[in-house]
Design a protein around this motif. Structure first.
Motif, PDB file in Angstrom:
ATOM      1  N   LEU A 194      19.343 -54.959   4.355  1.00  0.00           N
ATOM      2  CA  LEU A 194      19.159 -54.300   3.012  1.00  0.00           C
ATOM      3  C   LEU A 194      17.620 -54.632   2.794  1.00  0.00           C
ATOM      4  CD1 LEU A 194      20.202 -52.754   0.448  1.00  0.00           C
ATOM      5  CD2 LEU A 194      20.791 -54.985  -0.305  1.00  0.00           C
ATOM      6  N   SER A 195      17.087 -55.717   2.647  1.00  0.00           N
ATOM      7  CA  SER A 195      15.778 -56.280   2.310  1.00  0.00           C
ATOM      8  C   SER A 195      14.801 -55.344   3.460  1.00  0.00           C
ATOM      9  CB  SER A 195      15.501 -57.599   2.711  1.00  0.00           C
ATOM     10  OG  SER A 195      15.673 -58.106   4.008  1.00  0.00           O
ATOM     11  N   ASP A 196      15.287 -55.150   4.649  1.00  0.00           N
ATOM     12  CA  ASP A 196      14.370 -54.520   5.850  1.00  0.00           C
ATOM     13  C   ASP A 196      14.259 -52.952   5.149  1.00  0.00           C
ATOM     14  OD1 ASP A 196      13.693 -56.789   7.199  1.00  0.00           O
ATOM     15  OD2 ASP A 196      15.192 -56.122   8.515  1.00  0.00           O
ATOM     16  N   ALA A 197      15.253 -52.482   4.529  1.00  0.00           N
ATOM     17  CA  ALA A 197      15.348 -51.112   4.186  1.00  0.00           C
ATOM     18  C   ALA A 197      14.676 -50.817   3.170  1.00  0.00           C
ATOM     19  CB  ALA A 197      16.733 -50.604   4.069  1.00  0.00           C
ATOM     20  N   ARG A 198      14.794 -52.042   2.110  1.00  0.00           N
ATOM     21  CA  ARG A 198      13.908 -51.740   0.845  1.00  0.00           C
ATOM     22  C   ARG A 198      12.398 -51.703   1.166  1.00  0.00           C
ATOM     23  NH1 ARG A 198      12.922 -49.861  -4.142  1.00  0.00           N
ATOM     24  NH2 ARG A 198      11.929 -51.252  -5.523  1.00  0.00           N
ATOM     25  N   GLU A 199      11.979 -52.638   2.061  1.00  0.00           N
ATOM     26  CA  GLU A 199      10.578 -52.820   2.319  1.00  0.00           C
ATOM     27  C   GLU A 199      10.220 -51.430   3.207  1.00  0.00           C
ATOM     28  OE1 GLU A 199      10.192 -55.577   5.280  1.00  0.00           O
ATOM     29  OE2 GLU A 199      10.181 -57.229   3.707  1.00  0.00           O
ATOM     30  N   ALA A 200      10.843 -50.684   3.854  1.00  0.00           N
ATOM     31  CA  ALA A 200      10.675 -49.406   4.498  1.00  0.00           C
ATOM     32  C   ALA A 200      10.444 -48.207   3.461  1.00  0.00           C
ATOM     33  CB  ALA A 200      11.452 -49.034   5.618  1.00  0.00           C
ATOM     34  N   GLY A 201      11.338 -48.386   2.289  1.00  0.00           N
ATOM     35  CA  GLY A 201      10.980 -47.576   0.964  1.00  0.00           C
ATOM     36  C   GLY A 201      12.316 -46.879   0.896  1.00  0.00           C
ATOM     37  N   MET A 202      12.365 -46.351  -0.418  1.00  0.00           N
ATOM     38  CA  MET A 202      13.626 -45.589  -1.009  1.00  0.00           C
ATOM     39  C   MET A 202      13.242 -44.223  -0.959  1.00  0.00           C
ATOM     40  SD  MET A 202      15.725 -46.465  -4.316  1.00  0.00           S
ATOM     41  CE  MET A 202      16.229 -47.950  -3.647  1.00  0.00           C
ATOM     42  N   ALA A 203      14.235 -43.420  -0.451  1.00  0.00           N
ATOM     43  CA  ALA A 203      13.940 -41.912  -0.632  1.00  0.00           C
ATOM     44  C   ALA A 203      15.280 -41.242  -1.399  1.00  0.00           C
ATOM     45  CB  ALA A 203      14.142 -41.334   0.537  1.00  0.00           C
ATOM     46  N   PHE A 204      14.983 -40.468  -2.263  1.00  0.00           N
ATOM     47  CA  PHE A 204      15.795 -39.946  -3.269  1.00  0.00           C
ATOM     48  C   PHE A 204      16.192 -38.254  -2.770  1.00  0.00           C
ATOM     49  CE2 PHE A 204      13.920 -43.084  -5.329  1.00  0.00           C
ATOM     50  CZ  PHE A 204      14.567 -43.767  -6.450  1.00  0.00           C
ATOM     51  N   ILE A 205      17.661 -38.350  -2.603  1.00  0.00           N
ATOM     52  CA  ILE A 205      18.031 -37.135  -2.303  1.00  0.00           C
ATOM     53  C   ILE A 205      18.546 -36.279  -3.256  1.00  0.00           C
ATOM     54  CG2 ILE A 205      19.642 -35.813  -0.636  1.00  0.00           C
ATOM     55  CD1 ILE A 205      19.105 -38.267   1.443  1.00  0.00           C
ATOM     56  N   LEU A 206      17.999 -35.325  -3.792  1.00  0.00           N
ATOM     57  CA  LEU A 206      18.751 -34.635  -4.784  1.00  0.00           C
ATOM     58  C   LEU A 206      19.018 -33.487  -4.550  1.00  0.00           C
ATOM     59  CD1 LEU A 206      15.360 -35.765  -7.397  1.00  0.00           C
ATOM     60  CD2 LEU A 206      17.665 -36.795  -6.935  1.00  0.00           C
ATOM     61  N   GLY A 207      20.030 -33.003  -5.244  1.00  0.00           N
ATOM     62  CA  GLY A 207      20.761 -31.619  -5.228  1.00  0.00           C
ATOM     63  C   GLY A 207      20.169 -30.627  -5.863  1.00  0.00           C
ATOM     64  N   HIS A 208      19.741 -29.467  -5.683  1.00  0.00           N
ATOM     65  CA  HIS A 208      19.328 -28.491  -6.360  1.00  0.00           C
ATOM     66  C   HIS A 208      20.057 -27.320  -6.126  1.00  0.00           C
ATOM     67  CE1 HIS A 208      15.976 -26.396  -8.560  1.00  0.00           C
ATOM     68  NE2 HIS A 208      15.991 -25.283  -7.706  1.00  0.00           N
ATOM     69  N   SER A 209      20.997 -27.109  -7.011  1.00  0.00           N
ATOM     70  CA  SER A 209      22.247 -25.950  -6.952  1.00  0.00           C
ATOM     71  C   SER A 209      21.641 -24.799  -7.870  1.00  0.00           C
ATOM     72  CB  SER A 209      23.455 -26.620  -7.276  1.00  0.00           C
ATOM     73  OG  SER A 209      23.177 -26.898  -8.806  1.00  0.00           O
ATOM     74  N   HIS A 210      21.906 -23.654  -7.179  1.00  0.00           N
ATOM     75  CA  HIS A 210      21.872 -22.373  -7.761  1.00  0.00           C
ATOM     76  C   HIS A 210      23.287 -21.895  -7.856  1.00  0.00           C
ATOM     77  CE1 HIS A 210      17.574 -21.994  -6.451  1.00  0.00           C
ATOM     78  NE2 HIS A 210      18.005 -22.788  -5.525  1.00  0.00           N
ATOM     79  N   VAL A 211      23.346 -21.725  -9.544  1.00  0.00           N
ATOM     80  CA  VAL A 211      24.653 -21.468  -9.687  1.00  0.00           C
ATOM     81  C   VAL A 211      24.938 -19.970 -10.042  1.00  0.00           C
ATOM     82  CG1 VAL A 211      26.571 -21.694 -11.547  1.00  0.00           C
ATOM     83  CG2 VAL A 211      24.962 -23.676 -11.096  1.00  0.00           C
ATOM     84  N   LYS A 212      26.160 -19.289  -9.538  1.00  0.00           N
ATOM     85  CA  LYS A 212      26.279 -17.775  -9.520  1.00  0.00           C
ATOM     86  C   LYS A 212      28.024 -17.658  -9.895  1.00  0.00           C
ATOM     87  CE  LYS A 212      22.169 -16.112  -8.679  1.00  0.00           C
ATOM     88  NZ  LYS A 212      21.554 -15.412  -9.900  1.00  0.00           N
ATOM     89  N   ALA A 213      28.241 -16.831 -10.673  1.00  0.00           N
ATOM     90  CA  ALA A 213      29.539 -16.456 -10.839  1.00  0.00           C
ATOM     91  C   ALA A 213      30.299 -15.546  -9.545  1.00  0.00           C
ATOM     92  CB  ALA A 213      29.711 -15.340 -12.004  1.00  0.00           C
TER      93      ALA A 213
END
Length: 819
Positions: free
Chosen positions: A754-773
């Motif tokens: 976990l500390s190794d992964a924190r050193e390597a950095g944190m990436a944020f995977i965000l959802g960008h949804s397009h909503v349609k009926a």
């Protein structure tokens, strides 16, 4: 208490699992701590009472500026007798006595939700006791929010529920009725939203009428042809300055609020006493209810319509309950009964005493307050009145910001930028978008109406609507939460509801004369809230239907050749179980994810505050070697999100605490295992995370030191191919508590990774949804989803935690949602 084994979050719960596993001793200690918080020293109570004068009562204390002027605005024709004047004074006295004093101070203030007040606090209280919440997606289902409370609160809630169940009767019947009928639940939610929207409308109208009435004293010093060209521009300039200064925060000028209001209250009290003694000492006769009867019998329809102006005397009463969270019940009661109530009564009696001797001057009826002020002190009084109007407007604007924040937290309003203007005082916030919208609307109604009559009609309807909503919700609180007799609840709603319905009808009859403004504003805001709420729920339902199981994720590696890259991957999801469709879409197109994966769900629960040590709920997905975790972050509707750096540290430390404590077999570990959710509530982040520059010399702490450290070697000098941006390398290590035992090899290895992964950095995977009926949907559904909701979504803010994330650390995954 031994820590239970870590279980798969997707496994079925074991039979007979109790909802809570708190020890009796722990509950007793928490009850004592809760009782200690309620017992505030007298010195602090008096200090809070002093502060509340500037924050709570600014609006209520400025009502003498416009009440008589609005009451006599063309509805009542003056005569040689004083019956009309004494009748209005009698109505003012009894309205102030029955509504703010009897209803709010004696009854409503006791219906707090863990110390918080307001319309949403009553709604939250009812939802928990009735188990009838219509909560937005990503929030708890009805009844689940009890798990996010401390032991004492859970015990109290359980006792209340048991009392209602054992007692049966009205409480059980009303609860079953609300649980069975979704229509009643929707009515309850709409009722809360109507009250909220009227409070927002009051945030537009109160600054306008307060400031405009304060500068109306210029009528006495200038000719009629000239003052109308000066009065409006000055009022607009003051309003622009008022809204322009909001971003500095209340705390920067808050120290002068209470002295200004106290000076104003003393000023109107002295003027009232002078007018009573000098003009009409027998004005006290109007305190008899008989004069109300004489007033209505003589004026008939005109007197009934004038009630729309008389009800302005209680403008700002709702602030006593809405601002309860910033003070306490006793401080607000002391300030009102000892200072505000007597000062207002003396002020209104003084104005009535003056008008009794000068009722032949027709223009004096239209000038209002300033005509009763002695000419020698008129200018200083007007200066104090303008300052008091600004203070009262400031309190209403701040209350509007708080109301918008509550709606946003509960998913009933599009996300907006919330700025906390004070690091010490909780609840002082600033919302830029709402601030400028309020300013434009406030200027529009001021310029459009240009008189106190129409502004008073509009403000009166907004005020009385909020009071009616509070009365309706309070009648349910009396039965469901206080477990009182249903006859007491009926008596409450009949007595106060009849009084408020009378004023409501008088305000509504003036629809064309200004009362349409709060109705239009409320309809616009309710429409926005309902569309956002509907679209968000449908989006969440699509997420639930499209989620994939944990087994799908665990079976990906042999089929797709999944590559694990260095770092922590943080995936935001609204789901509490399963894998979101956004992530499955991402992995199937790019078969690689990080060595440590955290699925994060931000849950806004319908309680005011979640204790910081109970904010993170952490669990494991799949076997240990997969290094996949789920973290639910819980916030109350009055909590605020920290900046991204602090949030990241707390999140990683919570996972580290879960890793360390989840495998420990010692008693007294700070983890509570929730069998129903199969996740660990990390009660305190005893692990600290240190980040140092890569060039820092690594020091090893021996067993004789006060703490143990799980260290990681310096990061590899080879450049990371994932991030082109040059970021200073940091060495991360976790510092364990001094009294903690040495973790076993498996825990050390997991913490090391976990500390190794924190050193390597944190990436944020965000959802960008397009909503349609969906195809085949009705025209109304397509219009609401494809146009209205999509417009609101595209113009609203992103998640709070992702506002300041660097673009180099963010990966957006687009996906089409057909709902």
């Amino acid at each position: 208490m031994k820590s239970p084994p870590v279980m798969d979050p997707e496994a079925p719960p074991p039979p007979g699992t109790p909802p809570y596993d708190d020890e009796e001793e722990e509950e007793e200690e928490e009850e004592k701590a809760r009782g200690a918080r309620k017992r505030v020293p007298w010195r602090m109570t008096l200090s809070l009472a002093y502060q509340s004068l500037g924050v709570v009562y600014g609006d209520l204390s400025t009502s003498p500026l416009y009440v008589y002027k609005a009451a006599f605005a063309e509805d009542i024709q003056h005569s040689e007798s004083n019956d009309e004047i004494l009748g209005v004074l009698s109505f003012v006295f009894w309205t102030l006595t029955l509504v703010p004093l009897l209803k709010y101070v004696c009854v409503v203030l006791r219906a707090d939700d863990h110390g918080e007040g307001g319309t949403f606090a009553l709604y939250s209280l009812l939802c928990r006791h009735a188990r009838a919440a219509l909560l937005p997606p990503g929030r708890t289902a009805a009844g689940e929010e009890d798990k996010f409370l401390d032991g004492a609160t859970k015990k109290a809630t359980a006792q209340n529920g048991n009392a209602a169940t054992l007692g049966g009767g009205a409480a059980a019947s009303v609860r079953r009725l609300l649980q069975r009928h979704k229509v009643l639940q929707r009515v309850l939610l709409v009722l809360a939203l109507v009250g909220t929207c009227m409070v927002i409308g009051d945030g537009v109208l109160t600054p306008a009428i307060s400031v405009f009435s304060a500068v109306s004293g210029l009528e006495l010093s200038m000719e009629k042809e000239h003052h109308k060209y000066v009065e409006l521009p000055i009022a607009c300039i003051i309003l622009v300055c008022l809204f322009a200064l909001q971003h500095y925060g209340t705390h920067r000028v808050g120290f002068i609020f209470a002295p200004v209001v106290i000076t104003w209250l003393l000023c109107i009290s002295v003027i009232g006493v002078y007018n009573i003694i000098h003009w009409e000492p027998t004005v006290y006769r109007a305190l008899s209810p008989y004069y109300m009867y004489k007033f209505l019998r003589k004026t008939q329809r005109g007197g009934w319509m004038s009630l729309g102006g008389i009800l302005l005397c209680v403008t700002g009463s709702e602030a006593m309950f809405a601002d309860l969270g910033h003070f306490n019940q006793l401080s607000i009661q002391i300030a009102f009964t000892c200072m505000v109530y007597p000062a207002l009564i003396l002020a209104y009696m003084g104005q009535a005493a003056y008008l009794c001797k000068h009722h032949n001057m027709e223009t004096d009826y239209r000038i209002g307050f300033y005509v009763s002020v002695p000419e020698k002190i008129r200018w200083p009084v007007m200066a104090i009145a303008i300052l008091a109007a600004v203070v009262g407007s400031q309190a209403v604007i701040t209350g509007t910001f708080s109301m918008i924040k509550q709606c946003t937290s509960l998913g009933c309003f599009p996300r907006v930028k919330i700025i906390h203007t004070s690091a010490k005082v909780h609840g002082q916030i600033y919302i830029p978008e709402i601030n400028w919208i309020l300013m434009i609307l406030c200027l529009a109604v001021t310029i459009g109406f240009r008189n106190t009559k129409h502004l008073g009609n509009a403000s009166g309807l907004a005020v009385i609507t909020v009071m009616l909503v509070t009365t309706c919700l309070m009648s349910l609180v009396i039965v469901l939460c206080w477990h009182k007799s249903i006859f007491l609840a009926i008596a409450f709603i009949v007595f106060f509801g009849t009084i408020e319905a009378l004023y409501f009808s008088a305000a509504l009859i003036k629809f064309k004369e200004g009362a349409w403004v709060p109705i239009v504003l409320a309809l616009i805001f309710i429409l926005i809230m309902c569309i956002w709420h509907y679209g968000t729920i449908k989006k969440y339902e699509f997420d639930v239907q499209s989620k994939v199981s944990i087994n799908w994720l665990l079976g990906l590696s042999p089929n797709l050749g999944i590559v694990r890259v260095r770092g922590i991957g943080l995936i935001h999801t609204e789901l509490e179980t399963g894998i979101p469709a956004i992530f499955s879409h991402f992995v199937t197109n790019l078969p690689a994810f990080h060595q440590v994966l955290i699925f994060m769900c931000i849950k806004n629960v319908p309680i005011p505050h979640v204790r910081p040590e109970e904010r993170f709920l952490v669990g494991r997905i799949g076997p240990k070697q997969y290094r996949i975790y789920r973290c639910i972050v819980r916030y109350g509707y009055h909590d605020f999100h920290k900046d991204d750096i602090e949030f990241e540290k707390e999140l990683v430390c919570s996972v580290a605490e879960f890793i360390r404590s989840g495998s420990s077999k010692l008693n007294g570990m700070p983890v509570e295992f929730d069998e129903e959710q199969h996740m660990a509530v990390v009660r305190s982040n005893s692990i600290r995370m240190l980040e140092e520059e890569a060039t820092t010399v690594e020091k090893t702490v021996g067993p004789s030191h006060a703490s143990r450290e799980i260290q990681s070697p310096s990061p590899s000098p080879s450049p990371s191919p994932a991030t082109p941006v040059v970021v200073p390398k940091k060495r991360v290590r976790f510092v364990l508590p001094a009294a903690s035992p040495k973790p076993n090899a498996g825990v050390q290895e997991e913490l090391q990774e976990l500390s190794d992964a924190r050193e390597a950095g944190m990436a944020f995977i965000l959802g960008h949804s397009h909503v349609k009926a969906k195809s085949g949907s009705s025209f109304l559904r397509r219009f609401v989803i494809n146009f209205c909701y999509d417009f609101l979504r595209r113009n609203s803010r992103g998640p709070n935690y992702a506002v300041s994330i660097p673009h180099a650390s963010t990966l957006e995954v687009g996906m089409m949602y057909y709902i």
